[in-house]
Write an enzyme that holds these catalytic residues in place. Structure first.
Site, PDB file in Angstrom:
ATOM      1  N   ASP A  18      95.255  30.994  79.887  1.00  0.00           N
ATOM      2  CA  ASP A  18      95.537  31.175  81.306  1.00  0.00           C
ATOM      3  C   ASP A  18      95.028  30.008  82.147  1.00  0.00           C
ATOM      4  O   ASP A  18      94.120  29.267  81.738  1.00  0.00           O
ATOM      5  CB  ASP A  18      94.879  32.458  81.822  1.00  0.00           C
ATOM      6  N   LYS A  19      95.580  29.902  83.321  1.00  0.00           N
ATOM      7  CA  LYS A  19      95.191  28.850  84.273  1.00  0.00           C
ATOM      8  C   LYS A  19      93.677  28.812  84.470  1.00  0.00           C
ATOM      9  O   LYS A  19      93.060  27.741  84.423  1.00  0.00           O
ATOM     10  CB  LYS A  19      95.882  29.093  85.616  1.00  0.00           C
TER      11      LYS A  19
END
Length: 357
Positions: A166-167
């Site tokens: 994820d970011k």
């Protein structure tokens, strides 16, 4: 019949449908609503007649990989389409709206050779273009780094990212520089032979020293921005996370998580499922004070912790795989980033300084 225009990349992507690893997510590339008068026919034959330049074998391979769906559920090639069925072809990356442009974004390269590279992604860097983030991503940075390599095309789905995080998760990722390397590494992730360990700080005291969480993961029907563990065992994708307590720190616990599968938000969802949301995980409620006292000093302390690590406290710490060409066992470790290190030190200080309560 309602049908989207077939994007060019789907024809090539059907050759590259091995499921990717960490937190992979599927995106709709092709959609058709079956006519009311349609006779029942195998879905592979039905799609073969509608997808330009895609062989039936490629469509069958996509179905085997779980990328062909009827009414939102994966189906095999032998599935018989019925009137008003919604048939979709899903892929493991978003449809591109723009060509990937090389961008001079700093990369922390842990290892590189002619076949692959391992990078240490910082929190806050989006991995793959999509959903409005078509610039400033890790893929754009990779395109810049390899812009002088005539054999690497950032727009070719047969090279590049093998898995994703994820970011706001930091840590290690492996990138394939050749099609053969991507196929080999993708199979290792699919066959669960890679070794991936994460460090996470979670709310609450995890009582058992170690354990295993098993629960199918799917889109949360009540909140499409979240994933959730499904109570119905026929819904969602099988997911397994092993965990081990490393340190209990007052009202939070530092744990090591080992991924056996790689589903979207898997660690975040599984830890929430057993009552231990990741610290400062806004999407899953970890940005609230979930454990502790009502004293103002404690609330101030926790808010300072949120400021210290302004994202979910999750780090992809180790990554192991077999080199796709040499056969060598590769193993990489990434130290905890400064924000998580400082966060953990704050909680250690809290334990030794109980006057906060």
């Amino acid at each position: 019949m309602i049908e989207e225009e077939l994007p060019d990349e789907l024809e090539n992507d059907l050759d590259d449908i091995e499921p990717v690893g960490d937190e992979s997510q599927l995106y709709e590339h092709f959609r058709v609503v079956v006519d009311k008068g349609q006779a029942m026919v195998r879905v592979d034959k039905y799609l073969f007649e509608r997808i330009v330049n895609a062989s039936r074998n490629r469509i069958q391979k996509a179905a085997e990989g779980g990328f062909v769906m009827a009414n939102g559920k994966p189906v095999k090639s032998s599935y018989k389409v019925k009137p008003l069925d919604v048939i979709t072809v899903m892929m493991d990356r978003p449809r591109y709206e723009n060509e990937i442009i090389p961008e001079d974004i700093p990369l922390t390269i842990v290892y590189e050779d002619p076949y692959l590279m391992v990078v240490n992604k910082p929190a806050g860097l989006v991995v793959h273009p999509g959903h409005g983030n078509y610039h400033g991503t890790l893929v754009n940075a990779l395109a810049w780094h390899m812009k002088d390599n005539p054999d690497y095309d950032a727009n070719d789905p047969h090279v590049g990212l093998v898995h994703r995080i994820d970011k706001d998760t930091s840590g290690l990722l492996v990138i394939a520089k050749t099609p053969d390397a991507k196929t080999n590494l993708g199979n290792q992730f699919f066959n669960k032979t890679t070794k991936r360990k994460y460090r996470a700080l979670v709310w609450g005291i995890v009582e058992q020293d170690e354990g295993t969480i098993i629960g199918n993961i799917a889109r949360n029907p009540k909140d499409r921005m979240q994933m959730a563990v499904m109570s119905d065992p026929t819904v969602g994708k099988h997911a397994v996370t092993h965990y081990r307590v490393l340190e209990r720190l007052g009202y939070v616990t530092l744990v090591e998580c080992i991924l056996e599968t790689g589903r979207t938000h898997q660690i975040r969802v599984h830890m929430k499922h057993i009552g231990h949301v990741l610290f400062n995980d806004e999407r899953y409620g970890g940005h609230e004070i979930l454990k502790g006292t009502h004293f103002s000093k404690y609330k101030q302390f926790v808010n300072n912790c949120f400021d210290t690590c302004p994202r979910q406290a999750l780090h992809a710490m180790t990554l192991g795989f077999v080199h796709p060409v040499t056969g060598e066992e590769m193993h990489f470790t990434s130290e905890l980033p400064d924000d998580m290190t400082r966060l953990i030190e704050k909680w250690r200080g809290y334990i030794s300084n109980r006057e906060l309560e």
